[in-house]
Design an enzyme around this catalytic site. Structure first.
Site, PDB file in Angstrom:
ATOM      1  N   TRP A 195      35.773   6.276 -51.577  1.00 30.92           N
ATOM      2  CA  TRP A 195      35.870   6.409 -50.118  1.00 30.92           C
ATOM      3  C   TRP A 195      37.028   7.326 -49.713  1.00 30.92           C
ATOM      4  CZ3 TRP A 195      33.959   2.153 -52.515  1.00 30.92           C
ATOM      5  CH2 TRP A 195      32.780   1.604 -52.022  1.00 30.92           C
ATOM      6  N   ASP A 222      35.784 -12.472 -34.642  1.00 29.41           N
ATOM      7  CA  ASP A 222      36.304 -12.120 -33.318  1.00 29.41           C
ATOM      8  C   ASP A 222      37.319 -10.987 -33.473  1.00 29.41           C
ATOM      9  OD1 ASP A 222      34.834 -14.071 -32.052  1.00 29.41           O
ATOM     10  OD2 ASP A 222      36.426 -15.568 -32.158  1.00 29.41           O
ATOM     11  N   ASN A 235      30.198 -12.266 -37.703  1.00 32.18           N
ATOM     12  CA  ASN A 235      30.607 -13.213 -36.651  1.00 32.18           C
ATOM     13  C   ASN A 235      32.096 -13.257 -36.351  1.00 32.18           C
ATOM     14  OD1 ASN A 235      28.723 -14.676 -35.117  1.00 32.18           O
ATOM     15  ND2 ASN A 235      28.001 -15.732 -36.943  1.00 32.18           N
ATOM     16  N   HIS A 291      27.610  -1.175 -42.163  1.00 29.86           N
ATOM     17  CA  HIS A 291      27.658  -1.527 -43.582  1.00 29.86           C
ATOM     18  C   HIS A 291      26.248  -1.922 -44.013  1.00 29.86           C
ATOM     19  CE1 HIS A 291      28.808  -2.853 -47.448  1.00 29.86           C
ATOM     20  NE2 HIS A 291      28.683  -4.149 -47.206  1.00 29.86           N
ATOM     21  N   GLU A 313      24.856 -14.541 -28.156  1.00 28.53           N
ATOM     22  CA  GLU A 313      26.178 -14.924 -27.656  1.00 28.53           C
ATOM     23  C   GLU A 313      26.036 -15.828 -26.433  1.00 28.53           C
ATOM     24  OE1 GLU A 313      28.867 -14.139 -29.187  1.00 28.53           O
ATOM     25  OE2 GLU A 313      28.195 -12.554 -30.536  1.00 28.53           O
ATOM     26  N   GLU A 336      24.752 -21.115 -30.670  1.00 26.18           N
ATOM     27  CA  GLU A 336      25.785 -20.251 -31.231  1.00 26.18           C
ATOM     28  C   GLU A 336      27.103 -21.000 -31.337  1.00 26.18           C
ATOM     29  OE1 GLU A 336      28.778 -16.658 -30.327  1.00 26.18           O
ATOM     30  OE2 GLU A 336      28.014 -18.043 -28.822  1.00 26.18           O
ATOM     31  N   CYS A 345      28.318   2.518 -49.540  1.00 26.79           N
ATOM     32  CA  CYS A 345      27.520   1.302 -49.371  1.00 26.79           C
ATOM     33  C   CYS A 345      26.016   1.546 -49.385  1.00 26.79           C
ATOM     34  CB  CYS A 345      27.945   0.545 -48.110  1.00 26.79           C
ATOM     35  SG  CYS A 345      27.433   1.287 -46.547  1.00 26.79           S
ATOM     36  N   TYR A 370      33.850   5.906 -42.532  1.00 33.18           N
ATOM     37  CA  TYR A 370      32.908   5.031 -41.820  1.00 33.18           C
ATOM     38  C   TYR A 370      33.274   3.567 -41.992  1.00 33.18           C
ATOM     39  CZ  TYR A 370      30.374   3.412 -45.993  1.00 33.18           C
ATOM     40  OH  TYR A 370      30.031   2.810 -47.172  1.00 33.18           O
ATOM     41  N   ASP A 428      24.986  -8.275 -51.869  1.00 28.61           N
ATOM     42  CA  ASP A 428      25.730  -7.050 -51.553  1.00 28.61           C
ATOM     43  C   ASP A 428      26.404  -6.549 -52.822  1.00 28.61           C
ATOM     44  OD1 ASP A 428      27.203  -5.014 -50.480  1.00 28.61           O
ATOM     45  OD2 ASP A 428      28.087  -6.186 -48.864  1.00 28.61           O
TER      46      ASP A 428
END
Length: 732
Positions: free
Chosen positions: A280, A439, A437, A374, A486, A491, A315, A561, A397
């Site tokens: 990267w 914040d 998820n 991603h 949301e 949720e 990725c 990125y 992944d």
């Protein structure tokens, strides 16, 4: 049948690890129970003269097992499903006095209890879920058998033998590579752990050899096709080699959970000499830039032949190769793109962005990053190791991000478990939950050492999660499979569940939340073409009856990125006076000369604006990223679009920059149309056009694609493609 070894390993284990499909020991052609009396010849008993496997592409074995697309002259079948073989003897077979069976062996130290030695008895009726062989036709000296494998059978390349019983022992056929048989996972078999009940989904997620990978920015989504090439010559052997390289025990290769977990570790070369070296840093002197690859075929074939990691990938390259690995072995798989994907270093489900007191970003304290996008994979399988309801799509992944059980790998993690916050279930569910998820927390780090939360953005991360549509190149939004909308009650419940399992931590800050500001701020970045100027428009809205003076700061960065900044190319401060109940727009011009010199291959720019309301000391913060529009490679074809007929492809590119492009490589690929090729051009003058023509001869009919990519010293991630409909060759 058992094979003893004089070697002892670790006291308790008398048989060495059986972890290579390629290594083998021949079974004895005779296993005698004593001395054969003088005058008795074993050749007088039933002997096998030849074995026929019906392994041509048009034979029922390959057509019924959906393996007729593999460019491989061996028999390839899917487990749990019947296939046919024919055994020829030296005389007519008499079931009343003759006894024989088929044997399948894999690896070097075969054991029946490990599933590496499989004796297949001849039975009167086949039983679902069990190995067996039934005589379906007897003709002269030949016997045709319907052979059924177990739906839990090891996946790999088996050696086949036929053993005949005599009063003095067993006569066995000698090793014959022509009878080698590949056994794969079977999404068409209800008893198989990868069973998928929708035929359109099986066509897409197992049999489609061309995919679409989405990248770019959530407001400027770009896509490129990818040649999975799972049926190409040598790819199946390369995928089996990947598991050999991992020293994966053969007895575990029938379990898609274990196979996908090993695959996620082996596709990256971080700690195990796996397939691709990640890079990267925008320096690719010792290999091929990630953006230049058009598919998985060259990568896997080079890895198999050199037995060394291939340079370089990011990725989407890891995801493309991993998808090939999964589909080739028969596991339904797809590539998923998550826009604004969190890489949370401490897995506390918050992306902490620390600000100085004047509003600038504190780069020393800010360690978390938000990737523009991603890519990872989803693999379809049951999860008997988890409670009922958590089977189906599993996130896996292979991009090396965080360590899992001592290796860089991730998953399989149940997507359903992630959605509902049940992140206690293996494997790596907390990390995937954080990716979609987290914040975004803006925190002011004061000079006295205290931290004050300025703002919380709970909707930025995991903004959009997409995959390719079934049966088309379009985009399918699958965000709701990972998270509830949301603000919904579900949720909040999912977040509380994650909190209960200790994943989501309370805000790690001192002090208190700042009160809500009377002033709102937002900004828009004009769509821009590489090499052109563009504008940023910042809007301030005063919702109060007070007059406010605002000091604002803009920072513009060249970024990878992955959200990591390479260099700040522009910074600007300005003051705004905001009248009561009014709004004001400010414009900032970004000139091409400011960003072109340091641009990275994906032409990704990131803008961060902070503003302080002088009267209240409230801080406003917003960040956005954008991807410049990059020129395309143009592909044209001429000639009859028919299987077996010569066609000509022309690749064309015009240099849009005001500088000379140097050391240009163009890569061309067309699954079913042509083998991957590349060509070098020393330089392209500004506004000059280069052309490259090649003759090719399609061998696959139906909708196909030609793909081209271009890379140079200063311009990368240039891409183009063309859809081509190839007709079948007319029958004479």
């Amino acid at each position: 049948m058992s094979e003893t070894s004089t070697i002892t390993f670790g006291g308790r284990r008398s048989v060495p690890p059986n972890n290579s499909n390629a290594l083998e020991d021949d079974l004895p052609t005779m296993e005698l129970q004593g001395l054969v009396p003088r005058g008795v010849s074993l050749q007088d008993y039933l002997n096998v003269t030849s074995v026929h496997l019906f392994k041509e592409k048009w034979d029922t074995n390959k057509v019924d097992h959906h393996t007729d697309k593999y460019e491989n002259n061996k028999l390839i079948v899917r487990r749990g499903q019947t296939f046919y073989i024919q055994v020829d003897f030296n005389r007519p077979y008499d079931p009343r006095r003759d006894l024989f069976r088929v044997e399948y062996v894999i690896g070097r130290y075969p054991q029946e209890n490990k599933g590496t030695y499989i004796p297949v008895p001849v039975v009167s009726e086949l039983q679902r879920g069990k190995w067996g062989a039934k005589v379906v036709m007897r003709e002269d000296r030949s016997v045709r058998l319907a052979v059924q494998s177990s739906p839990e059978c090891i996946v790999g390349k088996f050696r086949m033998y036929v053993a005949v019983w005599t009063p003095y022992g067993i006569i066995r056929t000698s090793r014959n590579p022509e009878t080698d048989t590949y056994i794969l996972f079977n999404p068409w078999c209800e008893e198989d752990a990868v069973y998928l009940d929708d035929e359109r989904e099986r066509e897409e997620y197992v049999l489609n050899d061309i995919g679409v990978i989405f990248h770019g920015d959530v407001k400027d989504i770009k896509n490129r096709s990818w040649n999975y090439g799972q049926f190409e010559d040598g790819i199946l052997d390369a995928c089996l080699y990947v598991m050999d390289k991992a020293k994966m025990d053969l007895s575990g290769r029938g379990n898609p959970i274990k196979v996908s977990r090993v695959g996620s570790a082996m596709v990256n070369a971080k700690d195990d000499e796996g397939v691709i070296v990640g890079s990267w840093d925008n320096v690719y002197a010792y290999g091929i830039p990630p953006s230049a690859w058009t598919g998985s075929v060259d990568i896997l074939l080079e890895y198999r032949s050199s037995e060394k990691p291939v340079r370089y990938g990011q990725c989407w390259v890891f995801a493309g190769v991993f998808n090939t690995f999964l589909r080739c072995l028969g596991i339904p798989a797809r590539i998923v793109t998550n826009y604004f994907s969190a890489h949370d270093n401490n897995a506390n489900l918050q992306m902490d962005i620390f600000l100085e007191e004047d509003g600038n970003v504190n780069s020393k304290l800010t360690k978390d990053s938000v990737w523009n996008y991603h890519c990872w994979n989803e693999a379809w399988m049951t999860r008997p190791d988890l409670p009922v309801g958590f089977g189906g799509w599993q996130a896996v992944d292979s991009t090396p991000q965080e360590n899992s059980d001592g290796m860089y790998r991730c998953g399989p993690a149940s997507v359903q478990a992630i959605k509902h916050g049940h992140v206690c279930f293996q494997f790596d569910a907390p990390f995937v939950f954080a990716e979609v998820n987290s914040d975004l927390i803006y925190i002011t780090a004061k000079k006295d050492g205290t931290h004050i939360v300025e703002a919380v953005d709970s909707t930025h991360i995991g903004k959009l999660i997409v995959t390719k549509k079934i049966g088309g190149d379009g985009m399918q939004d699958i965000t709701d499979s990972y998270k509830f909308q949301e603000g919904q009650e579900e949720e909040r419940l999912a977040l509380e569940t994650a909190l209960m399992y200790g994943v989501k931590k309370p805000l790690n800050t001192e002090g208190v939340f700042k009160p809500q500001s009377d002033v709102d701020m937002d900004f828009e970045v004009e769509n821009a073409v590489l090499g052109k100027d563009f504008k940023i428009t910042i809007t301030f809205q005063n919702n109060s009856s007070n007059l406010y003076n605002i000091s604002a700061y803009l920072s513009a960065n060249i970024t990878f990125y992955t959200g990591v900044a390479k260099a700040e190319f522009k910074k600007e401060t300005f003051d705004v006076m905001l009248n009561p109940l009014s709004f004001k727009k400010e414009q900032v011009l970004v000139r091409a000369g400011e960003y072109m010199g340091q641009l990275l291959e994906q032409a990704s720019l990131h803008f961060f604006i902070t503003a302080r309301v002088n009267e209240t000391n409230n801080v406003l913060a917003k960040q956005k990223s954008m991807v410049l529009t990059i020129p395309k490679v143009i592909i044209k074809v001429r000639g009859p679009k028919v299987v077996g007929s010569d066609m000509v492809v022309t690749v064309e590119f015009t240099n849009p920059l005001k500088e000379i492009l140097k050391n240009i490589w163009i890569y061309l690929d067309g699954p079913g149309l042509m083998k991957p090729m590349r060509k070098m051009f020393r330089e392209i003058q500004p506004n000059a056009t280069v052309q490259w023509e090649e003759v090719f001869r399609p061998w696959v009919s139906g909708p196909r694609k030609l793909m081209a990519s271009l890379t140079s010293d200063t311009l990368r991630h240039v891409y183009g493609e063309l859809d081509v409909e190839i007709q079948r060759r007319p029958s004479v």
